[in-house]
Write a protein that holds these residues in place. Structure first.
Motif, PDB file in Angstrom:
ATOM      1  N   LYS A   1       8.995 -10.436 -23.335  1.00 30.63           N
ATOM      2  CA  LYS A   1      10.323 -10.759 -24.287  1.00 30.63           C
ATOM      3  C   LYS A   1      10.044 -11.909 -25.041  1.00 30.63           C
ATOM      4  CE  LYS A   1      14.425 -13.054 -23.982  1.00 30.63           C
ATOM      5  NZ  LYS A   1      14.912 -14.206 -23.437  1.00 30.63           N
ATOM      6  N   ALA A   2       9.158 -12.960 -24.532  1.00 24.58           N
ATOM      7  CA  ALA A   2       8.970 -14.170 -25.217  1.00 24.58           C
ATOM      8  C   ALA A   2       8.342 -13.901 -26.677  1.00 24.58           C
ATOM      9  CB  ALA A   2       8.013 -15.317 -24.422  1.00 24.58           C
ATOM     10  N   THR A   3       6.931 -13.043 -26.219  1.00 27.21           N
ATOM     11  CA  THR A   3       6.254 -12.483 -27.295  1.00 27.21           C
ATOM     12  C   THR A   3       7.189 -11.850 -28.273  1.00 27.21           C
ATOM     13  OG1 THR A   3       4.462 -12.313 -25.822  1.00 27.21           O
ATOM     14  CG2 THR A   3       4.135 -11.279 -27.686  1.00 27.21           C
ATOM     15  N   ALA A   4       7.900 -10.934 -28.047  1.00 25.81           N
ATOM     16  CA  ALA A   4       8.663 -10.188 -29.029  1.00 25.81           C
ATOM     17  C   ALA A   4       9.455 -11.051 -29.575  1.00 25.81           C
ATOM     18  CB  ALA A   4       9.615  -9.479 -28.110  1.00 25.81           C
ATOM     19  N   GLN A   5      10.133 -12.135 -29.175  1.00 21.98           N
ATOM     20  CA  GLN A   5      11.033 -12.965 -29.974  1.00 21.98           C
ATOM     21  C   GLN A   5      10.297 -13.639 -30.889  1.00 21.98           C
ATOM     22  OE1 GLN A   5      12.811 -15.354 -26.626  1.00 21.98           O
ATOM     23  NE2 GLN A   5      14.924 -14.384 -26.964  1.00 21.98           N
ATOM     24  N   ARG A   6       8.922 -14.085 -30.614  1.00 20.23           N
ATOM     25  CA  ARG A   6       8.041 -14.968 -31.577  1.00 20.23           C
ATOM     26  C   ARG A   6       7.918 -14.003 -32.837  1.00 20.23           C
ATOM     27  NH1 ARG A   6       2.706 -14.571 -31.838  1.00 20.23           N
ATOM     28  NH2 ARG A   6       2.494 -13.459 -29.771  1.00 20.23           N
ATOM     29  N   ILE A   7       7.428 -12.690 -32.577  1.00 27.08           N
ATOM     30  CA  ILE A   7       7.308 -11.850 -33.522  1.00 27.08           C
ATOM     31  C   ILE A   7       8.558 -11.478 -34.377  1.00 27.08           C
ATOM     32  CG2 ILE A   7       6.333  -9.529 -34.022  1.00 27.08           C
ATOM     33  CD1 ILE A   7       4.658  -9.837 -31.551  1.00 27.08           C
ATOM     34  N   ILE A   8       9.559 -11.127 -33.754  1.00 27.54           N
ATOM     35  CA  ILE A   8      10.973 -10.907 -34.313  1.00 27.54           C
ATOM     36  C   ILE A   8      11.206 -12.059 -35.209  1.00 27.54           C
ATOM     37  CG2 ILE A   8      13.250 -10.786 -34.038  1.00 27.54           C
ATOM     38  CD1 ILE A   8      12.603  -9.186 -31.338  1.00 27.54           C
ATOM     39  N   ALA A   9      11.051 -13.278 -34.843  1.00 28.60           N
ATOM     40  CA  ALA A   9      11.346 -14.342 -35.887  1.00 28.60           C
ATOM     41  C   ALA A   9      10.711 -14.293 -37.089  1.00 28.60           C
ATOM     42  CB  ALA A   9      11.366 -15.625 -35.067  1.00 28.60           C
ATOM     43  N   GLY A  10       9.394 -13.938 -37.071  1.00 24.09           N
ATOM     44  CA  GLY A  10       8.644 -14.043 -38.457  1.00 24.09           C
ATOM     45  C   GLY A  10       9.078 -12.503 -39.270  1.00 24.09           C
ATOM     46  N   GLN A  11       9.580 -11.743 -38.615  1.00 26.57           N
ATOM     47  CA  GLN A  11       9.931 -10.163 -39.216  1.00 26.57           C
ATOM     48  C   GLN A  11      11.127 -10.056 -39.861  1.00 26.57           C
ATOM     49  OE1 GLN A  11       8.924  -7.432 -36.055  1.00 26.57           O
ATOM     50  NE2 GLN A  11       7.452  -6.346 -37.243  1.00 26.57           N
ATOM     51  N   GLY A  12      12.210 -10.938 -39.211  1.00 24.92           N
ATOM     52  CA  GLY A  12      13.435 -10.531 -39.744  1.00 24.92           C
ATOM     53  C   GLY A  12      14.510  -9.461 -39.154  1.00 24.92           C
ATOM     54  N   LEU A  13      13.799  -8.979 -37.837  1.00 25.10           N
ATOM     55  CA  LEU A  13      14.609  -7.899 -37.287  1.00 25.10           C
ATOM     56  C   LEU A  13      15.758  -8.377 -36.722  1.00 25.10           C
ATOM     57  CD1 LEU A  13      12.011  -5.838 -35.539  1.00 25.10           C
ATOM     58  CD2 LEU A  13      13.579  -4.863 -37.236  1.00 25.10           C
ATOM     59  N   LYS A  14      17.042  -7.755 -36.725  1.00 32.08           N
ATOM     60  CA  LYS A  14      17.834  -8.463 -36.088  1.00 32.08           C
ATOM     61  C   LYS A  14      18.170  -7.684 -34.549  1.00 32.08           C
ATOM     62  CE  LYS A  14      23.001  -8.406 -36.888  1.00 32.08           C
ATOM     63  NZ  LYS A  14      23.550  -7.457 -37.283  1.00 32.08           N
ATOM     64  N   ILE A  15      18.463  -8.730 -33.571  1.00 33.80           N
ATOM     65  CA  ILE A  15      18.626  -8.063 -32.305  1.00 33.80           C
ATOM     66  C   ILE A  15      20.156  -8.385 -31.745  1.00 33.80           C
ATOM     67  CG2 ILE A  15      17.831  -8.318 -29.996  1.00 33.80           C
ATOM     68  CD1 ILE A  15      15.789  -7.457 -31.756  1.00 33.80           C
TER      69      ILE A  15
END
Lengths: 311, 414
Positions: free
Chosen positions: B218-232
């Protein structure tokens, strides 16, 4: 989190949490009745109760699976599984009393705690050797199509097997209560619980009563195992948490009060699932937080009037 | 197992699919043509056997992963030895079971190094076991190729030699003697998130178990999401051992989540699928390759697996070479329940044997040959130059793709 959002979460999540909680709670209560039966007659209990549940679930996997594959109807297979579990678990209960509890009671008073925990570990390892360490699916006689209820904005679902769990465990508990209060044997057990030497003088065979209570206690755990097997996946460690939670239910409800155990069991099941609405990581911990709080406040449990301390 | 009587039917379906493949033309990713470990064999006068150690959790919770890996290695070894082996010398694979327990794995590795004098090691399946024994193999300068275990820190460590969670973090470098054909966790997460972005998912929820694996993912996903602009829209957790997750799923449902990306293990994934069905919550499930484990379908019921997405580097339809490999497996074992593990095991074995042809049976030279290997072809989507001095994983996120369950098989998702 503000109050409005909490209220909204509850409005949406509560009905399902209550339904799921009642199902799991009834299992904790059923296992905890086993603690009550032996504690009231002998002041000891079997800490391997949760692993007795596991063994029963594994046995029902083998019997149900074996018979279903050979073409026997699932209903007959279920009856066969229950019959096997009742016999095997009763024998296991008698064996635990004979081997792990009776010889140690005279030596030092808490020896049975360690020896029954030892039995739990042995059973778990044996199950790993016999059935392996993978999770196994046990088929439900009632199929896997959930029953769904529509309450306007909220929908809840329950598996037919879960309805069966609730009905069968409540039925079993009521039957045990009647047995203890109304039958001659039950009255004899109550007499032994109240005053063993006096009961012996009245011609009651105390030793037989103690053995009977252990057999009954184990059969209750076994029944719980057969009931939950299709809902929990069967594996060697499935009994650890239910066994501990049932123990907490016994302590909170009061090990001398079967009705208290039933009420607390159902309530704790619901609390678990309500807590999961807010923070699922706390789901298992909350039971034991409540246990600690209750022990500090009423060490004899919520419903036990006898005033004996449990821990 | 109770629910497994349609194997013969499945074999027939595969054979049919293979007959039809040339007509419709299979997809083009991965290697072309047939791949065989015989290609790595060399002729010669012969001599004593060369030993390679294989450590896996052949019994215990990771048995299905380990069994697939073992069979892949077995097929490769047979092809190789039948074609001459190493200059006429046979390679003997020594299989030891670590029961998914780190302490047993350490014992196995010591045996490989001290008694069997292996030239290299293939395995393990469990990340924890790899982390436990790798200091030993590094010290003994024995090359290891990890076919299954996916934790980043198995291969990548920081300046102090401590395992890292992010292989792209500054200062992260590979362990000298450790390589992997397995799908590294951070790239798997990248792959599934890239798929979500490309598919235009707009109502994503994240779920994970509270174990070290789940929280790290989950921490890794958050790191990648932050750079990707996906909305959770929502994030929920569950404990290992939970079977009824209706409370959490109800929240996901009322938050309007339409796609759930989940990080967890097989039994809990099965519990999630059953819980969602219970509350009539139809949602697109996706996750790392844990969802490719056939155990999930066995526990949850295969019908609930339909349409579930999992990260993959091999499916039975991912390339002609993949389809051919699947046939080889069916021919040798009459079944191939977890094809991806067999493919990753096969590729790991083929890598080591191909490098052996160049280096000869010398541990240190073998390591160098693995690192500099070029022109390699495997059955998974492994690139032809798998490794470099700074890169010890063969599969990047670009080499992974998202696969879906359809009629009981994991196939490429469109």
């Amino acid at each position: 989190m503000d109050l409005a959002s909490i209220a909204e979460m509850l409005a949406q999540g509560l009905p399902q949490a209550i339904v799921s909680g009642l199902v799991y709670g009834s299992i904790y209560a059923l296992v905890a009745q086993g603690y009550y039966v032996t504690f009231s007659t002998t002041d000891t209990l079997n800490f391997a109760q949760g692993d007795f549940l596991m063994i029963a679930a594994m046995l029902s996997f083998t019997v149900l699976g074996g018979l279903a594959l050979s073409g026997v109807s699932l209903w007959l297979a279920l009856l066969a599984a229950i019959a096997v579990v009742v016999v095997v678990l009763a024998l296991m209960g008698i064996a635990v009393e004979r081997i792990a509890i009776r010889p140690l009671r005279g030596i030092f008073s808490f020896g049975w705690i360690l020896s029954t925990v030892g039995v739990a570990v042995i059973l778990r390892q044996m199950a790993e050797i016999i059935w392996g360490r993978e999770h196994m699916r046990v088929p439900s006689v009632f199929g896997d199509v959930p029953i769904r209820l529509n309450l306007g904005t909220v929908q809840i679902g329950i598996l037919p097997q879960e309805v069966f769990i609730l009905a069968a465990s409540l039925g079993a508990m009521i039957a045990v209560l009647f047995f203890l209060k109304k039958s001659r044997l039950g009255k004899a057990m109550a007499a032994v619980a109240f005053n063993a030497p006096a009961a012996a003088l009245m011609g009651i065979n105390v030793r037989h009563i103690v053995v009977l209570s252990y057999a009954l206690s184990s059969v209750l755990a076994g029944l719980a195992g057969v009931l939950v097997a299709p809902v929990l996946f069967a594996h060697a460690h499935m009994g650890t948490l239910p066994g501990l939670k049932a123990f907490a239910v016994g302590i909170i409800g009061g090990l001398g009060n079967p009705v208290g155990i039933l009420v607390v069991g159902l309530a704790l099941g619901i609390v678990e699932f309500v807590v999961a609405i807010f923070n699922a990581s706390l789901r298992d911990a909350v039971t034991f937080l409540i246990l600690i709080a209750i022990l500090a406040w009423r060490p004899m449990g919520l419903f036990d009037k006898s005033g004996r301390e449990k821990v | 197992m109770i629910v497994n009587s349609n194997d013969r039917l499945r074999v027939r379906r595969y054979v049919l699919a293979l007959c039809l493949a040339p007509i419709f033309g299979a997809s083009s990713a991965g290697a072309q043509g047939n791949v065989s470990c015989a290609d790595a064999a060399t002729q010669g006068a012969g001599g004593p056997d060369i030993t390679i150690g294989v450590n896996g959790g052949f019994t215990g919770p990771s048995a299905s992963f380990s069994q697939g890996m073992k069979r892949g290695i077995e097929i490769c070894t047979k092809e190789y030895n039948d074609a001459g082996g190493y200059k006429g010398r046979k390679v003997e694979m020594i299989y030891l079971d670590d029961q998914a327990k780190p302490e047993v794995a350490i014992n196995n590795i010591s045996r490989f190094i001290q008694r069997d004098k292996v030239v290299g090691i293939l395995g393990p399946v469990n990340s924890g076991n790899a982390l436990a024994f790798l200091p030993k193999t590094e010290e003994a300068e024995t090359p290891v190729i990890v076919p299954i275990a996916s934790s980043v820190g198995i291969v990548y460590v920081d300046a102090d030699g401590k395992p890292v969670a992010n292989s792209t973090a500054p200062g992260a470098k590979p362990r000298k003697y450790t390589f992997r054909t397995s799908m590294q966790d951070d790239f798997q997460i990248e792959t599934v998130l890239a798929y979500a972005k490309q598919a235009g998912w707009d109502a994503i929820g994240i779920m994970h178990d509270t174990s070290g694996y789940g929280s790290q993912a989950k921490a890794t996903a958050q790191r990648i999401i932050a750079g990707q602009g996906l909305k959770i829209l929502a994030t929920e957790t569950y404990n290992v051992g939970d079977t009824d997750m209706t409370s959490q799923l109800q929240k996901m449902k009322s938050a309007g989540v339409k796609q759930i990306i989940n990080f967890g293990l097989a039994a809990e994934l099965a519990g999630l699928l059953r819980s969602a069905q219970k509350i009539d919550y139809k949602v697109q499930w996706a996750g790392p390759w844990g969802y490719a484990d056939p155990a999930v379908g066995r526990l949850a019921g295969q019908e609930l697996m339909e349409g579930v997405l999992a990260v993959a580097s091999f499916t039975i339809d991912s390339s002609p070479a993949a389809a051919d490999f699947h046939q080889k497996m069916l021919k040798s074992f009459n079944e191939n329940p977890f094809p991806m593990t067999a493919a990753l095991g096969y590729d790991a074995a083929k890598l080591m044997l191909t490098a052996l042809a160049k280096s000869g049976p010398d541990q240190v030279k073998l390591r160098d040959a693995i690192e500099t290997l070029e022109g390699f072809s495997g059955v998974s989507s492994i690139p032809s130059r798998p490794f470099s001095p700074t890169r010890h994983h063969s599969l990047d996120s670009n080499d992974m793709f998202v696969a879906t369950w359809r009629n009981g098989d994991l196939v490429k998702a469109k």
